[in-house]
Design a protein around this motif. Structure first.
Motif, PDB file in Angstrom:
ATOM      1  N   UNK A  95      23.143 104.307  65.590  1.00 46.55           N
ATOM      2  CA  UNK A  95      24.044 103.373  64.918  1.00 46.55           C
ATOM      3  C   UNK A  95      25.378 104.031  64.628  1.00 46.55           C
ATOM      4  N   UNK A  96      25.346 105.276  64.164  1.00 52.32           N
ATOM      5  CA  UNK A  96      26.585 105.993  63.866  1.00 52.32           C
ATOM      6  C   UNK A  96      27.371 106.276  65.141  1.00 52.32           C
ATOM      7  N   UNK A  97      26.657 106.654  66.212  1.00 52.81           N
ATOM      8  CA  UNK A  97      27.334 106.948  67.474  1.00 52.81           C
ATOM      9  C   UNK A  97      27.973 105.699  68.065  1.00 52.81           C
ATOM     10  N   UNK A  98      27.271 104.564  67.972  1.00 58.36           N
ATOM     11  CA  UNK A  98      27.830 103.315  68.481  1.00 58.36           C
ATOM     12  C   UNK A  98      29.071 102.902  67.703  1.00 58.36           C
ATOM     13  N   UNK A  99      29.021 103.073  66.392  1.00 53.77           N
ATOM     14  CA  UNK A  99      30.191 102.748  65.571  1.00 53.77           C
ATOM     15  C   UNK A  99      31.358 103.649  65.937  1.00 53.77           C
ATOM     16  N   UNK A 100      31.091 104.935  66.126  1.00 58.00           N
ATOM     17  CA  UNK A 100      32.152 105.870  66.512  1.00 58.00           C
ATOM     18  C   UNK A 100      32.704 105.518  67.892  1.00 58.00           C
ATOM     19  N   UNK A 101      31.818 105.140  68.812  1.00 56.30           N
ATOM     20  CA  UNK A 101      32.269 104.759  70.144  1.00 56.30           C
ATOM     21  C   UNK A 101      33.172 103.538  70.121  1.00 56.30           C
ATOM     22  N   UNK A 106      35.571 109.601  70.114  1.00 56.79           N
ATOM     23  CA  UNK A 106      34.660 110.203  71.080  1.00 56.79           C
ATOM     24  C   UNK A 106      34.222 111.605  70.674  1.00 56.79           C
ATOM     25  N   UNK A 107      35.025 112.289  69.863  1.00 56.75           N
ATOM     26  CA  UNK A 107      34.615 113.616  69.386  1.00 56.75           C
ATOM     27  C   UNK A 107      33.345 113.518  68.532  1.00 56.75           C
ATOM     28  N   UNK A 108      33.154 112.383  67.889  1.00 55.40           N
ATOM     29  CA  UNK A 108      31.933 112.155  67.111  1.00 55.40           C
ATOM     30  C   UNK A 108      30.846 111.517  67.962  1.00 55.40           C
ATOM     31  N   UNK A 109      31.213 110.502  68.742  1.00 53.56           N
ATOM     32  CA  UNK A 109      30.223 109.708  69.476  1.00 53.56           C
ATOM     33  C   UNK A 109      29.528 110.495  70.575  1.00 53.56           C
ATOM     34  N   UNK A 113      25.562 111.154  70.970  1.00 52.58           N
ATOM     35  CA  UNK A 113      24.844 110.553  72.098  1.00 52.58           C
ATOM     36  C   UNK A 113      24.085 111.607  72.891  1.00 52.58           C
ATOM     37  N   UNK A 114      24.689 112.774  73.073  1.00 57.48           N
ATOM     38  CA  UNK A 114      24.003 113.861  73.784  1.00 57.48           C
ATOM     39  C   UNK A 114      22.754 114.306  73.030  1.00 57.48           C
ATOM     40  N   UNK A 115      22.857 114.352  71.708  1.00 57.41           N
ATOM     41  CA  UNK A 115      21.712 114.761  70.890  1.00 57.41           C
ATOM     42  C   UNK A 115      20.584 113.742  70.991  1.00 57.41           C
ATOM     43  N   UNK A 116      20.940 112.457  70.909  1.00 58.08           N
ATOM     44  CA  UNK A 116      19.936 111.389  71.044  1.00 58.08           C
ATOM     45  C   UNK A 116      19.259 111.462  72.413  1.00 58.08           C
ATOM     46  N   UNK A 117      20.057 111.642  73.448  1.00 60.20           N
ATOM     47  CA  UNK A 117      19.523 111.696  74.811  1.00 60.20           C
ATOM     48  C   UNK A 117      18.578 112.883  74.982  1.00 60.20           C
ATOM     49  N   UNK A 118      18.948 114.018  74.416  1.00 58.74           N
ATOM     50  CA  UNK A 118      18.097 115.201  74.518  1.00 58.74           C
ATOM     51  C   UNK A 118      16.755 114.976  73.824  1.00 58.74           C
ATOM     52  N   UNK A 119      16.781 114.380  72.631  1.00 60.48           N
ATOM     53  CA  UNK A 119      15.537 114.133  71.900  1.00 60.48           C
ATOM     54  C   UNK A 119      14.639 113.142  72.644  1.00 60.48           C
ATOM     55  N   UNK A 120      15.219 112.072  73.141  1.00 65.01           N
ATOM     56  CA  UNK A 120      14.406 111.058  73.821  1.00 65.01           C
ATOM     57  C   UNK A 120      13.857 111.576  75.140  1.00 65.01           C
ATOM     58  N   UNK A 140      28.470 104.922  79.285  1.00 60.70           N
ATOM     59  CA  UNK A 140      29.542 104.061  78.772  1.00 60.70           C
ATOM     60  C   UNK A 140      30.602 104.886  78.049  1.00 60.70           C
ATOM     61  N   UNK A 141      30.152 105.822  77.220  1.00 59.50           N
ATOM     62  CA  UNK A 141      31.104 106.675  76.495  1.00 59.50           C
ATOM     63  C   UNK A 141      31.932 107.508  77.464  1.00 59.50           C
ATOM     64  N   UNK A 142      31.295 108.003  78.520  1.00 62.33           N
ATOM     65  CA  UNK A 142      32.024 108.784  79.515  1.00 62.33           C
ATOM     66  C   UNK A 142      33.136 107.944  80.151  1.00 62.33           C
ATOM     67  N   UNK A 143      32.806 106.707  80.499  1.00 63.24           N
ATOM     68  CA  UNK A 143      33.814 105.842  81.113  1.00 63.24           C
ATOM     69  C   UNK A 143      34.946 105.548  80.125  1.00 63.24           C
ATOM     70  N   UNK A 144      34.585 105.187  78.891  1.00 62.62           N
ATOM     71  CA  UNK A 144      35.601 104.828  77.902  1.00 62.62           C
ATOM     72  C   UNK A 144      36.508 106.003  77.557  1.00 62.62           C
ATOM     73  N   UNK A 145      35.963 107.227  77.613  1.00 64.52           N
ATOM     74  CA  UNK A 145      36.745 108.407  77.266  1.00 64.52           C
ATOM     75  C   UNK A 145      37.470 109.014  78.463  1.00 64.52           C
TER      76      UNK A 145
END
Length: 228
Positions: A95-101, A106-109, A113-120, A140-145
């Protein structure tokens, strides 16, 4: 639509969206969660009060609560994951990453997102449903940034992963393939060439050749321009 300020949201495994059991139209290339926010933002703005949303997302086997605010922003309410307390922290991070995105922070998001992806990935494997959802968010974040090479490689892999998981003809696979091609078109010439082979091979694999003929023709035309 119900006049209650509490809504039940159900997203099934194919990405079909229901709000209080009413089916909602999800445009191609748009995540159902975005439609949820768009629809319920209108409700929140009309009343001037936050809307509580209880979400069941079968794609990642998740249950959680969130609030849609009158200004269109979202906040995490008390998450209710299916299994484990660790997942609750992941939903809060998401939720926090989506809000930041959405705020283009992007420095926050991106680290979140990388942390979430690693855990999952550790919990479900590289192609688990939750992992693929997190990978889509990261792409999506990669494209937007402006990280178009990362976005191209990610969406190319995602298209193949969804194809292997869901089989041919699924909308998720086709959207991922289209996103990969679109991201590739944004690349600088020196980056486009090395990624073109994997991209074209993916387009040939995940759909009948005639369905991706237009995209492949555009790629071939650009490669010709780059090489001349």
């Amino acid at each position: 639509m119900s006049t209650s300020m509490r809504y039940q949201v159900h997203i099934n495994r194919d990405g079909q969206l229901y709000i209080d059991n009413e089916p909602q139209v999800v445009p191609d290339g748009v995540d159902p969660s975005q439609v949820v926010v768009q629809v319920l933002h209108i409700e929140a703005a009309g009343s001037g009060m936050p809307v509580l949303v209880q979400v069941q997302d079968e794609r990642s086997n998740a249950r959680f609560d969130m609030q849609v605010m009158p200004d269109g922003s979202t906040q995490a309410a008390a998450p209710q994951p299916v299994a484990g307390r660790q997942n609750a922290s992941l939903f809060e991070l998401l939720a926090a990453a989506q809000a930041a995105g959405r705020a283009h922070d992007f420095d926050t998001a991106i680290p979140a997102a990388d942390d979430i992806l690693q855990h999952l990935a550790a919990e479900q494997g590289d192609t688990g449903p939750g992992t693929l959802e997190a990978a889509q968010f990261r792409a999506d974040l990669a494209y937007l940034s402006g990280e178009y090479a990362f976005a191209t490689a990610s969406w190319t892999w995602l298209a193949l992963a969804w194809f292997d998981r869901l089989g041919p003809g699924k909308r998720r696979t086709q959207v991922a393939a289209q996103n990969a091609a679109h991201a590739w078109m944004q690349l600088a010439p020196q980056e486009a060439g090395p990624l073109s082979s994997d991209l074209v091979n993916m387009l040939l694999e995940v759909a009948a050749p005639e369905r991706t003929a237009t995209m492949r023709a555009q790629i071939a035309k650009r490669l010709e321009q780059i090489n001349n």
